[in-house]
Write a protein that holds these residues in place. Structure first.
Motif, PDB file in Angstrom:
ATOM      1  N   ASP A 119      41.914  56.276  46.082  1.00  0.00           N
ATOM      2  CA  ASP A 119      42.322  55.163  45.386  1.00  0.00           C
ATOM      3  C   ASP A 119      43.603  55.441  45.122  1.00  0.00           C
ATOM      4  O   ASP A 119      44.704  54.312  45.187  1.00  0.00           O
ATOM      5  N   ASP A 169      46.876  53.207  46.663  1.00  0.00           N
ATOM      6  CA  ASP A 169      47.752  52.358  45.728  1.00  0.00           C
ATOM      7  C   ASP A 169      49.048  52.820  45.892  1.00  0.00           C
ATOM      8  O   ASP A 169      49.964  51.896  45.847  1.00  0.00           O
ATOM      9  N   SER A 216      46.823  42.176  40.368  1.00  0.00           N
ATOM     10  CA  SER A 216      45.568  41.561  40.371  1.00  0.00           C
ATOM     11  C   SER A 216      45.626  39.978  40.343  1.00  0.00           C
ATOM     12  O   SER A 216      44.533  39.163  40.403  1.00  0.00           O
ATOM     13  N   ASP A 268      46.348  36.931  45.055  1.00  0.00           N
ATOM     14  CA  ASP A 268      45.195  37.172  46.205  1.00  0.00           C
ATOM     15  C   ASP A 268      45.885  36.997  47.574  1.00  0.00           C
ATOM     16  O   ASP A 268      45.245  37.516  48.403  1.00  0.00           O
ATOM     17  N   SER A 277      45.635  44.192  46.719  1.00  0.00           N
ATOM     18  CA  SER A 277      45.999  44.569  45.424  1.00  0.00           C
ATOM     19  C   SER A 277      45.337  45.878  45.021  1.00  0.00           C
ATOM     20  O   SER A 277      44.777  46.677  45.627  1.00  0.00           O
ATOM     21  N   VAL A 278      46.296  46.552  44.182  1.00  0.00           N
ATOM     22  CA  VAL A 278      46.175  47.769  43.319  1.00  0.00           C
ATOM     23  C   VAL A 278      44.753  47.890  42.922  1.00  0.00           C
ATOM     24  O   VAL A 278      44.551  47.137  42.084  1.00  0.00           O
ATOM     25  N   THR A 279      43.818  48.981  43.075  1.00  0.00           N
ATOM     26  CA  THR A 279      42.730  49.041  42.600  1.00  0.00           C
ATOM     27  C   THR A 279      42.613  49.962  41.304  1.00  0.00           C
ATOM     28  O   THR A 279      41.789  49.654  40.426  1.00  0.00           O
ATOM     29  N   ASP A 280      43.145  50.767  41.398  1.00  0.00           N
ATOM     30  CA  ASP A 280      43.085  52.008  40.162  1.00  0.00           C
ATOM     31  C   ASP A 280      44.276  51.960  39.334  1.00  0.00           C
ATOM     32  O   ASP A 280      45.432  52.723  39.318  1.00  0.00           O
ATOM     33  N   THR A 281      44.318  50.739  38.558  1.00  0.00           N
ATOM     34  CA  THR A 281      45.272  50.343  37.718  1.00  0.00           C
ATOM     35  C   THR A 281      45.693  51.384  36.739  1.00  0.00           C
ATOM     36  O   THR A 281      46.771  51.545  36.251  1.00  0.00           O
TER      37      THR A 281
END
Length: 737
Positions: free
Chosen positions: A5, A9, A44, A47, A51-55
């Motif tokens: 991720d 990201d 986040s 929409d 979007s970035v998942t591993d903030t």
């Protein structure tokens, strides 16, 4: 194989940042705003885009970005610059910061916020952006104006104040109350480590870089620079400060070395990459719904930044003795917030002492003021003219008298000279001695006891080693003669001054005895400490006084050599020691009607003419056959003494004309360009490269390794790694070189 991720990201962040910054480049807006917008898009809260998942990982990268951003600011900072900017910049910055913190706090309380939210709001609003201000000055061609010196000085002081705020806010956040003793302890602790790190860094780092110079190619220098930065980050974290402080300190230490420009150039790409991730991570925290909900606080914060900073900067500058015009121009140049504001805001979130809405408010206010900043700078002179018309003449005369009066306050009495030297001497050597004692007690003695000798032997070895290390600094603290001339004047000329002088000497000796006693007390009981202290004082300070003096002199020479190495590496006249100045040709001058070939201004004085403004016509980099006519305005480049000689030749009627008039061509600047293998000019001579014709630019100097060539001939051939110092239009130069 699944792609981690973090990599996905990072690719998303850099793609979004690249697209938005291209757009912002096109519309000529600050790139910081583009990064923040990119963060908003990939965050986040929207929409429309992936979007970035591993903030969490991205936030860690953002923290690395803060470290390298502060390291870069430190490289531009330099503690020597802080001493050189003088009282005007310090007074202006302190007045502005204190009033804005107070205004921000009162505004927060008026809106019903908690004490910590209000205090952090004041801190966020108080610090102007160094990056945005410098960028705006470069784009507007104002870096060489008189008021720019004050603005840069204020920014330097504010950088140090911001570091202090980070420490104080951290202390307040932990204690959750304004405990005076804890605040005082934090300030003293910060001052102690700043002095210690600066002294140790200047003594060690330049010597290390000099010793390894032949081994340092670009790759090695980059790795070593970043390693030094991160080592200081670890040290700062170890003693309880923020990592950003350590990065800033190491940057400021490296700023004093002869390799400062090279390190700045090599680390720029790393800084730009991680700073982009940091500003994108800032944008990811923005919730559009939060911006709508807190539109009123955002508007209020923006008003406080713009109007508050203008008013209080003008007030501070006037109090420091600056003329009204300089004060107004400075005030309107500092009406924005930026990188330090984000760092202060993120500190509140990290420590969990501020509300979630404060960060988006800070970012939104920064975005608005970043956008308005260039326009306010442009409006500064018209606003000054407006004030000059509407203010009562009595006020204007009073300001002018006060400004003129403060300029004369420069002489120092013998007492001031002596006391200033004694204070510096006491602080510096006390810090070194205390550091040696604590290192011996906390690290050296336990290490010896665990690995080499028993308890008593380890104590004796630790005490002996510590005292040997302390001796030269104890001698300098207690016995060394300082400012002999001023001391002699006071001793011989005024009989009433002998008593205070004797008291000062007794105090110095007593302080030395105290430190030796303190060393003994750390290892032995009080009575034994007193007896051993007196014995060591007699033996060490009297019997070995000459040897201590000789050894200390060697240490001091090495330190001063390292401290001044960056200045001493250059000959008296070099293109990068020069600056741009605007002068007008007087109708009565003997140069009128003569060609540049006849005048030989470049050959005789070493001064280059970058531009001639004649009525509405501009003549960039004029040719040898160009003649000078009455009231021609010249953009000249040279050192102060060279320009003074040419100024006398041109016989300017009114010295103020050059300062007041502005060239319409704002993009003529002095800059440096590094030749690389893909450069269009690589392998060509100056004549064949056609830089003068294609870019309307003038080469004033070239640096090749250790060789520096002023006003190179047209036969000079460019090689890889050459540093070209050139005056001209920035955009055109980039197209040609």
């Amino acid at each position: 194989m699944h792609l981690p991720d973090l990599i996905a990201d990072l690719g998303l962040i850099l793609a979004a940042a690249g697209i938005t910054t291209l757009i912002f480049k096109k519309i000529k807006q600050p790139l910081v705003l583009g990064y923040i917008l990119a963060g908003l898009l990939v965050g986040s809260h929207l929409d429309f885009f992936p979007s970035v998942t591993d903030t969490k990982s991205i936030n860690i990268w953002g923290e690395i970005g803060v470290i390298f951003l502060l390291f870069s600011l430190g490289l531009e900072f330099s503690f020597k610059k802080l001493f050189k900017v003088g009282g005007s910049a310090s007074i202006t910055a302190i007045v502005k910061v204190l009033f804005i913190i107070l205004a921000g706090y009162l505004v927060g309380k008026a809106m019903g916020w908690k004490d910590m939210d209000s205090l952090f709001l004041g801190g966020i609003l108080s610090i102007s952006s160094t990056m945005i201000t410098i960028k705006a000055f470069e784009e507007l061609g104002l870096k060489h104006k008189k008021f720019a010196g004050l603005v840069f000085g204020v920014l330097i002081v504010e950088d140090l104040v911001a570091i202090l705020l980070l420490v104080l806010f951290s202390t307040l956040a932990v204690s959750q109350q304004s405990a005076g003793t804890e605040m005082l302890y934090s300030i003293l602790k910060l001052a102690f480590f700043l002095v210690l790190w600066f002294l140790g860094g200047i003594f060690v780092v330049p010597s290390f870089l000099k010793a390894t110079k032949k081994l340092m190619n670009d790759e090695t220098m980059l790795v070593v620079s970043l390693a030094l930065c991160l080592v200081m980050v670890l040290l700062a974290d170890k003693v309880g400060f923020s990592p950003a402080l350590g990065a800033f300190i190491m940057g400021s230490i490296l700023a004093e070395t002869t390799q400062a420009e090279r390190i700045e150039h090599l680390t720029k790409s790393v800084k730009d990459l991680f700073a982009a991730v940091f500003f994108v991570s800032v944008g990811m925290l923005i919730d559009p719904a939060m911006l709508v909900k807190y539109a009123v606080p955002i508007l209020v914060a923006t008003v406080v930044i713009i109007f508050g900073k203008i008013i209080f900067t003008i007030l501070g500058a006037l109090l420091s003795g600056q003329p009204l015009k300089t004060s107004v121009q400075s005030g309107m140049s500092l009406a924005q917030i930026g990188e330090f504001s984000f760092i202060i805001a993120s500190l509140g979130l990290t420590l969990k002492v501020t509300s979630d809405f404060l960060y988006p408010i800070a970012v939104a206010a920064a975005a608005v003021t970043t956008f308005t900043s260039p326009y306010l700078i442009k409006l500064s002179e018209p606003f000054y003219q407006y004030l000059n018309r509407i203010l009562p003449k009595k006020w204007l005369d009073g300001i002018e008298r006060y400004s003129s009066g403060t300029e004369g306050i420069t002489t120092l009495s013998d007492w001031k000279v002596l006391l200033r030297s004694y204070i510096f001497n006491t602080i510096i050597h006390s810090v070194i001695i205390i550091a040696i004692i604590f290192l011996a007690y906390r690290y050296v003695q336990p290490f010896i006891m665990n690995n080499i000798a028993n308890s008593l032997a380890s104590i004796i070895i630790s005490v002996v080693v510590s005292f040997i290390l302390m001796s030269p600094f104890l001698w300098a603290l207690s016995i060394r003669r300082i400012q002999r001339t001023a001391y002699a004047h006071l001793w011989l000329n005024k009989k009433y001054t002998r008593g205070p002088l004797i008291a000062i000497e007794f105090f110095r000796i007593a302080l030395g005895i105290f430190f030796v006693g303190f060393l003994m007390y750390e290892f032995f009981d009080t009575w034994v400490a007193a007896v051993i202290a007196l014995g060591l004082i007699v033996l060490g300070m009297v019997i070995f006084s000459r040897k201590l003096q000789s050894f200390y002199d060697k240490l001091e020479r090495r330190f001063m050599l390292n401290l001044n190495a960056r200045e001493n590496q250059k000959p008296d006249i070099l293109p990068w020691d020069t600056h741009l100045t605007e002068l007008r040709v007087s109708p009565e001058s003997e140069v009128v009607g003569k060609t540049l070939t006849e005048l030989m201004i470049r050959e005789k004085y070493g001064v280059n003419i970058a531009l001639i403004e004649r009525g509405r016509n501009n003549i960039p980099t004029p040719g040898r056959d160009e003649r000078l006519y009455p009231n021609d305005k010249l953009l000249l480049i040279g050192a102060d003494d060279q320009l003074a000689a040419v100024k006398a030749l041109l016989e300017i009627d009114t010295p103020e004309i050059a300062e007041e008039d502005n060239f319409p061509n704002k993009e003529m600047t002095l800059q440096k360009v590094v030749v690389h293998a893909e450069s269009p000019v690589y392998g060509l001579s100056i004549r064949n490269a056609g830089i003068r014709e294609k870019a309307q630019a003038l080469i004033v100097g070239i640096e090749r390794g250790a060789n520096r060539i002023l006003n190179p001939s047209s036969d000079f051939v460019f090689d890889k790694g050459d540093v070209i110092w050139i005056v001209g239009n920035n955009k055109k130069i980039k197209e040609v070189i």
